[in-house]
Design a protein around this motif. Structure first.
Motif, PDB file in Angstrom:
ATOM      1  N   UNK A   1      40.449  56.131  45.974  1.00 42.62           N
ATOM      2  CA  UNK A   1      39.344  57.078  46.122  1.00 42.62           C
ATOM      3  C   UNK A   1      38.173  56.699  45.227  1.00 42.62           C
ATOM      4  N   UNK A   2      38.476  56.246  44.014  1.00 40.63           N
ATOM      5  CA  UNK A   2      37.422  55.893  43.061  1.00 40.63           C
ATOM      6  C   UNK A   2      36.687  54.630  43.492  1.00 40.63           C
ATOM      7  N   UNK A   3      37.438  53.612  43.919  1.00 39.17           N
ATOM      8  CA  UNK A   3      36.786  52.325  44.208  1.00 39.17           C
ATOM      9  C   UNK A   3      35.896  52.376  45.447  1.00 39.17           C
ATOM     10  N   UNK A   4      35.992  53.431  46.227  1.00 40.72           N
ATOM     11  CA  UNK A   4      35.080  53.591  47.356  1.00 40.72           C
ATOM     12  C   UNK A   4      33.645  53.748  46.882  1.00 40.72           C
ATOM     13  N   UNK A   5      33.477  54.220  45.640  1.00 39.18           N
ATOM     14  CA  UNK A   5      32.142  54.427  45.076  1.00 39.18           C
ATOM     15  C   UNK A   5      31.673  53.225  44.254  1.00 39.18           C
ATOM     16  N   UNK A   6      32.548  52.227  44.121  1.00 36.04           N
ATOM     17  CA  UNK A   6      32.218  51.039  43.338  1.00 36.04           C
ATOM     18  C   UNK A   6      32.043  49.842  44.270  1.00 36.04           C
ATOM     19  N   UNK A   7      31.250  48.883  43.826  1.00 34.28           N
ATOM     20  CA  UNK A   7      31.166  47.627  44.561  1.00 34.28           C
ATOM     21  C   UNK A   7      32.400  46.797  44.231  1.00 34.28           C
ATOM     22  N   UNK A   8      33.029  46.209  45.227  1.00 32.46           N
ATOM     23  CA  UNK A   8      34.233  45.413  45.005  1.00 32.46           C
ATOM     24  C   UNK A   8      34.008  43.977  45.452  1.00 32.46           C
ATOM     25  N   UNK A   9      34.299  43.043  44.557  1.00 33.81           N
ATOM     26  CA  UNK A   9      34.233  41.625  44.870  1.00 33.81           C
ATOM     27  C   UNK A   9      35.642  41.065  44.751  1.00 33.81           C
ATOM     28  N   UNK A  10      36.197  40.612  45.869  1.00 33.04           N
ATOM     29  CA  UNK A  10      37.574  40.127  45.901  1.00 33.04           C
ATOM     30  C   UNK A  10      37.593  38.603  45.919  1.00 33.04           C
ATOM     31  N   UNK A  11      38.419  38.019  45.046  1.00 32.83           N
ATOM     32  CA  UNK A  11      38.593  36.566  45.021  1.00 32.83           C
ATOM     33  C   UNK A  11      40.077  36.243  45.071  1.00 32.83           C
ATOM     34  N   UNK A  12      40.413  35.144  45.734  1.00 39.74           N
ATOM     35  CA  UNK A  12      41.819  34.789  45.903  1.00 39.74           C
ATOM     36  C   UNK A  12      42.032  33.296  45.742  1.00 39.74           C
ATOM     37  N   UNK A  13      43.214  32.940  45.282  1.00 39.39           N
ATOM     38  CA  UNK A  13      43.696  31.576  45.436  1.00 39.39           C
ATOM     39  C   UNK A  13      45.155  31.681  45.882  1.00 39.39           C
ATOM     40  N   UNK A  14      45.872  30.607  45.852  1.00 39.90           N
ATOM     41  CA  UNK A  14      47.208  30.617  46.430  1.00 39.90           C
ATOM     42  C   UNK A  14      48.182  31.537  45.695  1.00 39.90           C
ATOM     43  N   UNK A  15      47.946  31.790  44.410  1.00 41.03           N
ATOM     44  CA  UNK A  15      48.955  32.490  43.621  1.00 41.03           C
ATOM     45  C   UNK A  15      48.523  33.842  43.080  1.00 41.03           C
ATOM     46  N   UNK A  16      47.254  34.226  43.230  1.00 43.75           N
ATOM     47  CA  UNK A  16      46.818  35.494  42.676  1.00 43.75           C
ATOM     48  C   UNK A  16      45.504  35.936  43.320  1.00 43.75           C
ATOM     49  N   UNK A  17      45.261  37.246  43.216  1.00 44.59           N
ATOM     50  CA  UNK A  17      44.004  37.834  43.655  1.00 44.59           C
ATOM     51  C   UNK A  17      43.371  38.522  42.453  1.00 44.59           C
ATOM     52  N   UNK A  18      42.163  38.126  42.126  1.00 44.48           N
ATOM     53  CA  UNK A  18      41.418  38.751  41.039  1.00 44.48           C
ATOM     54  C   UNK A  18      40.245  39.500  41.651  1.00 44.48           C
ATOM     55  N   UNK A  19      40.133  40.786  41.325  1.00 45.81           N
ATOM     56  CA  UNK A  19      39.095  41.645  41.912  1.00 45.81           C
ATOM     57  C   UNK A  19      38.165  42.132  40.822  1.00 45.81           C
ATOM     58  N   UNK A  20      36.873  42.153  41.132  1.00 46.68           N
ATOM     59  CA  UNK A  20      35.872  42.726  40.247  1.00 46.68           C
ATOM     60  C   UNK A  20      35.369  44.024  40.846  1.00 46.68           C
ATOM     61  N   UNK A  21      35.405  45.104  40.062  1.00 48.41           N
ATOM     62  CA  UNK A  21      34.841  46.381  40.463  1.00 48.41           C
ATOM     63  C   UNK A  21      33.585  46.594  39.629  1.00 48.41           C
ATOM     64  N   UNK A  22      32.456  46.823  40.301  1.00 51.72           N
ATOM     65  CA  UNK A  22      31.188  47.031  39.599  1.00 51.72           C
ATOM     66  C   UNK A  22      30.736  48.466  39.832  1.00 51.72           C
ATOM     67  N   UNK A  23      30.481  49.174  38.747  1.00 49.13           N
ATOM     68  CA  UNK A  23      30.120  50.592  38.847  1.00 49.13           C
ATOM     69  C   UNK A  23      28.684  50.744  39.340  1.00 49.13           C
ATOM     70  N   UNK A  24      28.502  51.460  40.426  1.00 46.05           N
ATOM     71  CA  UNK A  24      27.176  51.642  41.023  1.00 46.05           C
ATOM     72  C   UNK A  24      26.422  52.845  40.489  1.00 46.05           C
ATOM     73  N   UNK A  25      27.173  53.873  40.041  1.00 47.48           N
ATOM     74  CA  UNK A  25      26.507  55.120  39.637  1.00 47.48           C
ATOM     75  C   UNK A  25      27.221  55.773  38.475  1.00 47.48           C
TER      76      UNK A  25
END
Length: 221
Positions: free
Chosen positions: A197-221
């Motif tokens: 519910x919270x991340x719907x209000x944040x910008x999300x940048x998803x990055x992946x490689x073969x062994x892990x997914x690292x996500x950046x959440x950027x606060x918009x407001x």
């Protein structure tokens, strides 16, 4: 506790099972791991996050930032060189001592040993809301840490969640060293719902490689 390839290899006996092997014994995963080993050999001081996330972080991080880190390790020194102040929380005594030894000349680092869940989360609870520019969630009790971090980050600030495939129900690209969110019996569905519910209000940048997914959440407001 921010791992590296070498630390993962040392602990491999603890995590290898038939289920683990059947998911990962394929050419894509093997070639991906070889690539990560070579990368770590050349860039030993970088955090063990996805390559794309490191590039993005390098572009966004500022020398005036205050940084909160859940899980110390080789990422601690890397971030300490890029920010004004870093607070790093570690639950594992050996990792704490190793980071303490390696960072003895780092003046802008506050390293905290917090062996219990309450003491670990209390570090963030005691910080003022909207007081942190960047937070790395890469240690224990990640859903709890993530929910706390949402309150502590300034507008325009960033939360970095590593191994997101284990904690958030999205169709991730990686095979993952860890169990995916739908295989993780420890996942608290109520906390996952709150996060979603919270991340719907944040910008999300998803990055992946073969062994892990690292996500950046950027606060918009």
């Amino acid at each position: 506790m921010t791992i590296s390839m070498s630390s993962w290899i040392k602990d491999i006996k603890k995590i290898i099972t038939i289920h683990y092997l059947t998911k990962r014994l394929n050419l894509q995963f093997i070639l991906g791991i070889i690539s990560k080993i070579l990368k770590e050999k050349n860039d030993r001081k970088e955090p063990w996050l996805t390559s794309d996330s490191i590039k993005i972080i390098n572009n966004l991080i500022k020398p005036t930032d205050t940084f909160l880190e859940f899980g110390s390790g080789q990422s601690t020194l890397w971030f300490a060189k890029k920010v004004k102040k870093i607070i790093s929380v570690e639950h594992d005594k050996k990792w704490y001592e190793a980071t303490k030894h390696n960072s003895k000349n780092v003046e802008n680092l506050k390293l905290i040993f917090a062996p219990t869940k309450n003491s670990y989360l209390d570090v963030a609870k005691k910080l003022k809301n909207n007081s942190i520019d960047i937070c790395l969630v890469d240690g224990m009790w990640r859903l709890d840490c993530l929910l706390l971090a949402f309150k502590k980050i300034k507008v325009g600030g960033i939360i970095i969640l590593d191994n997101a495939e284990t904690f958030i129900p999205i169709s991730w690209k990686s095979v993952s060293f860890q169990d995916r969110w739908d295989e993780n019996r420890q996942t608290d569905i109520k906390k996952v719902d709150r996060v979603q519910k919270i991340i719907k209000r944040w910008r999300m940048i998803s990055t992946s490689d073969v062994s892990q997914d690292t996500v950046l959440f950027i606060r918009n407001e």
